[in-house]
Design an enzyme around this catalytic site. Structure first.
Site, short mmCIF file in Angstrom:
data_model
loop_
_atom_site.label_atom_id
_atom_site.label_comp_id
_atom_site.label_asym_id
_atom_site.label_seq_id
_atom_site.Cartn_x
_atom_site.Cartn_y
_atom_site.Cartn_z
N ASP A 134 0.87 -1.17 0.00
CA ASP A 134 0.00 0.00 0.00
C ASP A 134 0.91 1.23 0.00
O ASP A 134 2.12 1.12 0.23
CB ASP A 134 -0.89 -0.03 1.24
CG ASP A 134 -1.67 1.23 1.45
OD1 ASP A 134 -2.36 1.66 0.51
OD2 ASP A 134 -1.57 1.82 2.55
N ASP A 136 -0.35 5.14 0.91
CA ASP A 136 -0.66 6.15 1.93
C ASP A 136 -0.69 5.54 3.32
O ASP A 136 -1.49 4.63 3.60
CB ASP A 136 -2.01 6.81 1.62
CG ASP A 136 -1.94 7.71 0.41
OD1 ASP A 136 -0.87 8.33 0.19
OD2 ASP A 136 -2.95 7.83 -0.32
N GLY A 182 -9.80 10.32 -1.01
CA GLY A 182 -9.83 11.73 -0.64
C GLY A 182 -11.11 12.44 -1.01
O GLY A 182 -11.67 13.20 -0.21
N ARG A 214 -13.90 11.23 1.21
CA ARG A 214 -13.69 11.82 2.53
C ARG A 214 -14.22 13.26 2.56
O ARG A 214 -14.90 13.69 3.49
CB ARG A 214 -12.19 11.82 2.81
CG ARG A 214 -11.77 11.52 4.21
CD ARG A 214 -10.28 11.26 4.24
NE ARG A 214 -9.99 9.90 3.84
CZ ARG A 214 -8.92 9.51 3.17
NH1 ARG A 214 -8.01 10.39 2.81
NH2 ARG A 214 -8.75 8.25 2.86
N HIS A 270 -10.67 18.84 -4.64
CA HIS A 270 -9.82 17.65 -4.73
C HIS A 270 -8.73 17.84 -5.78
O HIS A 270 -7.58 17.42 -5.58
CB HIS A 270 -10.67 16.43 -5.04
CG HIS A 270 -9.95 15.14 -4.83
ND1 HIS A 270 -9.52 14.34 -5.87
CD2 HIS A 270 -9.56 14.51 -3.69
CE1 HIS A 270 -8.92 13.28 -5.39
NE2 HIS A 270 -8.91 13.35 -4.08
N LYS A 327 -6.24 20.08 -4.24
CA LYS A 327 -5.50 19.32 -3.21
C LYS A 327 -4.42 18.48 -3.83
O LYS A 327 -3.28 18.43 -3.34
CB LYS A 327 -6.48 18.45 -2.41
CG LYS A 327 -5.85 17.74 -1.20
CD LYS A 327 -5.17 16.42 -1.51
CE LYS A 327 -6.13 15.38 -2.02
NZ LYS A 327 -5.41 14.06 -2.17
N THR A 357 -4.87 5.50 -4.20
CA THR A 357 -4.52 6.90 -4.42
C THR A 357 -4.39 7.13 -5.92
O THR A 357 -4.25 6.20 -6.71
CB THR A 357 -3.21 7.27 -3.70
OG1 THR A 357 -3.09 8.70 -3.62
CG2 THR A 357 -1.98 6.72 -4.43
N SER A 358 -4.42 8.39 -6.33
CA SER A 358 -4.32 8.70 -7.76
C SER A 358 -2.90 8.47 -8.25
O SER A 358 -1.93 8.54 -7.49
CB SER A 358 -4.73 10.15 -8.02
OG SER A 358 -3.77 11.03 -7.49
N ASN A 390 -0.60 11.45 -7.54
CA ASN A 390 -0.10 11.51 -6.16
C ASN A 390 1.05 10.52 -5.96
O ASN A 390 2.05 10.82 -5.32
CB ASN A 390 -1.22 11.18 -5.17
CG ASN A 390 -2.21 12.32 -5.03
OD1 ASN A 390 -1.93 13.46 -5.38
ND2 ASN A 390 -3.39 12.01 -4.52
#
Length: 257
Positions: free
Chosen positions: A8, A10, A52, A55, A81, A84, A123-124, A127
């Protein structure tokens, strides 16, 4: 036989949630002239929700100053987003999010031993690339046999989609792999795909029991407690030899059950 470690991102590779995404969200709120700020305690609560944007939508639904119209709220969330993610990339590229203890060591041990590395994260890709380009260099992709991101697996953890697609990319059965996760949703996703899990607790889940994990540690350079069913010792740190031992014992027990 252990043939691949599936990581993983994050919270597992780095404390990206507290030191990256949360900070980037707060900067985005400020840039939009919005009054909201997520402190560590509030963001930790929100981490029960994977993703995200998900969330953000959850939090906006409880904010009195947020748009009441569902479509308008969704547009605001999408714009926030996007901003962000832009700010997160800036934070990651300036080196503000270091890898957690033991991550590089274990990756190098695995690569030297011929155990492949893979990524299973929702996650993208942007990112992930921002973090990996700094930590692993411009040729980071060559270190990983397969990389599955949010764009590849839109169903968020605890759904097992990201792990199933990672196994497809590796062309391996779950019995040949081991996942490294930090959260309850990550543990649930890997387990549902049949992959045993080593948990390295992130700060957001430091007190979570993680029942059902193969082993649990605070980070890879600290002692790990194996599942009571394995009846193993707690090593001073997690290395590849220990993972192989736990992995083999885990599947022996499954075969005998």
């Amino acid at each position: 036989m252990l043939a691949a470690l599936i990581w993983d991102v994050d919270g597992t590779l780095a404390e990206t949630e507290r030191d990256g995404h949360r900070v980037a969200f707060n900067e985005s709120f400020e840039s939009f002239g919005l009054p909201w700020r997520w402190d560590v305690a509030r963001y930790t609560e929100l981490l029960r929700i994977t993703g995200g944007r998900e969330r953000l939508l959850h939090d906006l639904a409880m904010q009195p100053a947020a748009p009441t119209d569902t479509d308008e709220r969704a547009r605001l969330a999408a714009a926030l987003h996007t901003e962000k993610n832009r700010r997160y990339a800036q934070i990651a590229r300036r080196g503000a999010i270091p890898l957690r203890p033991g991550v590089l060591r274990l990756m190098r041990e695995a690569t030297t031993a011929g155990v492949r590395l893979a990524i299973a994260s929702t996650t993208s890709r942007s990112n992930l690339e921002a973090l990996f380009e700094l930590q692993f260099g411009a040729g980071w992709r060559e270190h990983f046999a397969t990389v599955v991101c949010g764009e590849d697996a839109p169903l968020r953890k605890p759904d097992p989609q990201v792990y199933r697609r990672c196994l497809e990319g590796l062309d391996l059965d779950p019995e040949d792999t081991l996942a490294i996760e930090d959260s309850p949703n990550g543990l649930a996703a890997a387990t549902a795909a049949g992959v045993p899990v080593l948990v390295t607790r992130s700060l957001a889940f430091a007190s979570h029991p993680f029942d059902g994990a193969l082993a649990v540690c605070d980070d890879l350079d600290h002692p790990a407690a194996p599942s009571p069913r394995l009846c193993g010792t707690s090593p001073a740190r997690v290395d590849l030899a220990q993972l192989r031992e736990w992995h083999a014992a885990w599947w022996r027990q499954r075969a005998a059950a």
